[in-house]
Design a protein around this motif. Structure first.
Motif, PDB file in Angstrom:
ATOM      1  N   ARG A 132       0.839  -1.193   0.000  1.00  0.00           N
ATOM      2  CA  ARG A 132       0.000   0.000   0.000  1.00  0.00           C
ATOM      3  C   ARG A 132       0.876   1.245   0.000  1.00  0.00           C
ATOM      4  NH1 ARG A 132      -5.148  -0.961   4.077  1.00  0.00           N
ATOM      5  NH2 ARG A 132      -6.139  -2.631   2.861  1.00  0.00           N
ATOM      6  N   ALA A 134       0.386   5.325   0.573  1.00  0.00           N
ATOM      7  CA  ALA A 134      -0.509   6.408   0.980  1.00  0.00           C
ATOM      8  C   ALA A 134      -0.024   7.726   0.375  1.00  0.00           C
ATOM      9  CB  ALA A 134      -0.558   6.505   2.499  1.00  0.00           C
ATOM     10  N   GLN A 178      -8.772   5.922  -4.884  1.00  0.00           N
ATOM     11  CA  GLN A 178      -8.609   5.017  -3.758  1.00  0.00           C
ATOM     12  C   GLN A 178      -8.697   3.555  -4.208  1.00  0.00           C
ATOM     13  OE1 GLN A 178      -8.067   5.642  -0.480  1.00  0.00           O
ATOM     14  NE2 GLN A 178      -8.268   3.532   0.188  1.00  0.00           N
ATOM     15  N   GLY A 179      -7.692   2.750  -3.830  1.00  0.00           N
ATOM     16  CA  GLY A 179      -7.703   1.336  -4.149  1.00  0.00           C
ATOM     17  C   GLY A 179      -7.137   0.970  -5.504  1.00  0.00           C
ATOM     18  N   GLU A 203      -0.851  -0.409  -4.273  1.00  0.00           N
ATOM     19  CA  GLU A 203      -2.268  -0.133  -4.044  1.00  0.00           C
ATOM     20  C   GLU A 203      -2.400   1.238  -3.393  1.00  0.00           C
ATOM     21  OE1 GLU A 203      -5.818  -1.961  -1.327  1.00  0.00           O
ATOM     22  OE2 GLU A 203      -4.688  -3.361  -2.570  1.00  0.00           O
ATOM     23  N   GLU A 205      -3.689   4.393  -1.459  1.00  0.00           N
ATOM     24  CA  GLU A 205      -4.546   4.735  -0.323  1.00  0.00           C
ATOM     25  C   GLU A 205      -4.483   6.249  -0.138  1.00  0.00           C
ATOM     26  OE1 GLU A 205      -4.682   3.870   4.469  1.00  0.00           O
ATOM     27  OE2 GLU A 205      -4.043   2.286   3.104  1.00  0.00           O
TER      28      GLU A 205
END
Length: 311
Positions: A132, A134, A178-179, A203, A205
């Protein structure tokens, strides 16, 4: 299927040396060998010990097993990572892969080559990995370059686990949501026996924002307005991710009313919109003059906001 903790099966720590693994295996193999053991379920335990040793005594298999992560617990439901078990790529010494559990086969596969009476290792593609990343909503709007560090386990010359670190500069395109997953080909787990590396998936976020919330490419903003702006209509300045714009508030607007700024969300084909949700804010009555203004309003604007409730 259930996850198998091979370290727990042999009773060794995850950072155990190859010598410690070898000693633990020999001790347990003698204890549970079906020909001599008096222990209950000796045959089943002997198979479990053999399976654990088949993985942990081999540096390549051990590295592939460790790549699953250390947050798993024995007996937990386990879903194999994408591409796992599609082909063996490993040499089996204790017997066919079919002698072992479904968990083992899901990671290392059932297929193997045979030649001259010995099973030969095959090239095996590395595992795909997902991490992930961010980012702020402003970065999703404009695009951004991020530097990420990857730590991957791999065996050293002594069969001990070591960590290899590498750094990647990754360009995140404008308009990510998002995602969303961004594929970095060949940046995943290393291949075995000169097989190709797997892919790395980032991914996305989105970090929480002070003013905006994202829904796909659309952006939502709660906009405070004064009672007179709602009642009489007004032109007000509204923030967007691309800068401030002017929005016309219709006469007679109410709290919760939604207005749309076309194309002011995240970029794309088509771009998203900014949804402005009106929120009427009542001025505080902290001074006598403000209180008198409210009394005058009550006298001159008779209004019952609870009329629809029948009270």
């Amino acid at each position: 299927m259930q996850y198998k903790d091979y370290y727990q099966t042999l009773g060794v720590a995850r950072d155990a040396s190859q010598a410690e693994i070898k000693r633990a295996y020999r001790r347990l193999a003698r204890k549970y060998h079906p020909d001599v053991s008096k222990e209950p379920n000796a045959e089943a335990r002997f198979k479990e010990v053999n399976e654990a040793n088949e993985v942990l005594h081999d540096p390549e298999k051990r590295a592939a097993y460790d790549a699953l992560g250390n947050n798993w617990r024995a007996g937990q439901d386990f879903r194999p990572p994408p591409g796992a078990g599609s082909s063996s790529g490993f040499h089996f010494e204790q017997g066919d892969a079919g002698d072992f559990s479904d968990f083992f086969s899901s990671i290392f596969g059932r297929a193997f080559q045979q030649g001259g009476g010995a099973r030969e290792a095959r090239r095996r593609r590395g595992q795909d990995q997902t991490i992930r990343l961010a980012i702020d909503l402003e970065d999703a709007y404009r695009g951004v370059t991020r530097q990420i560090r990857l730590d991957a386990p791999e065996p050293d010359a002594n069969g001990q686990r070591s960590t290899r670190s590498r750094t990647l500069n990754v360009r995140i395109p404008a308009g990510v949501t998002q995602g969303r997953q961004i594929r970095l080909a060949g940046q995943g787990g290393p291949g075995l026996n000169e097989g190709p590396a797997g892919d790395l998936y980032l991914e996305i976020e989105l970090n929480p924002h002070r003013h905006f919330t994202a829904d796909g490419r659309d952006i939502q903003l709660r906009l405070p307005i004064a009672p007179w702006e709602a009642a009489l209509g007004a032109s007000v300045t509204v923030p967007t991710l691309g800068g401030s714009v002017t929005l016309k508030i219709p006469e007679g607007s109410q709290s919760g009313q939604r207005l749309r700024l076309k194309g002011r969300g995240l970029p794309g084909t088509p771009p998203g919109d900014e949804i402005v949700v009106l929120e009427i804010v009542t001025p505080p009555a902290k001074t006598e003059a403000a209180k008198e203004a409210y009394r005058l309003m009550a006298e001159r604007l008779p209004f019952n906001p609870r009329a629809e409730l029948g009270v």
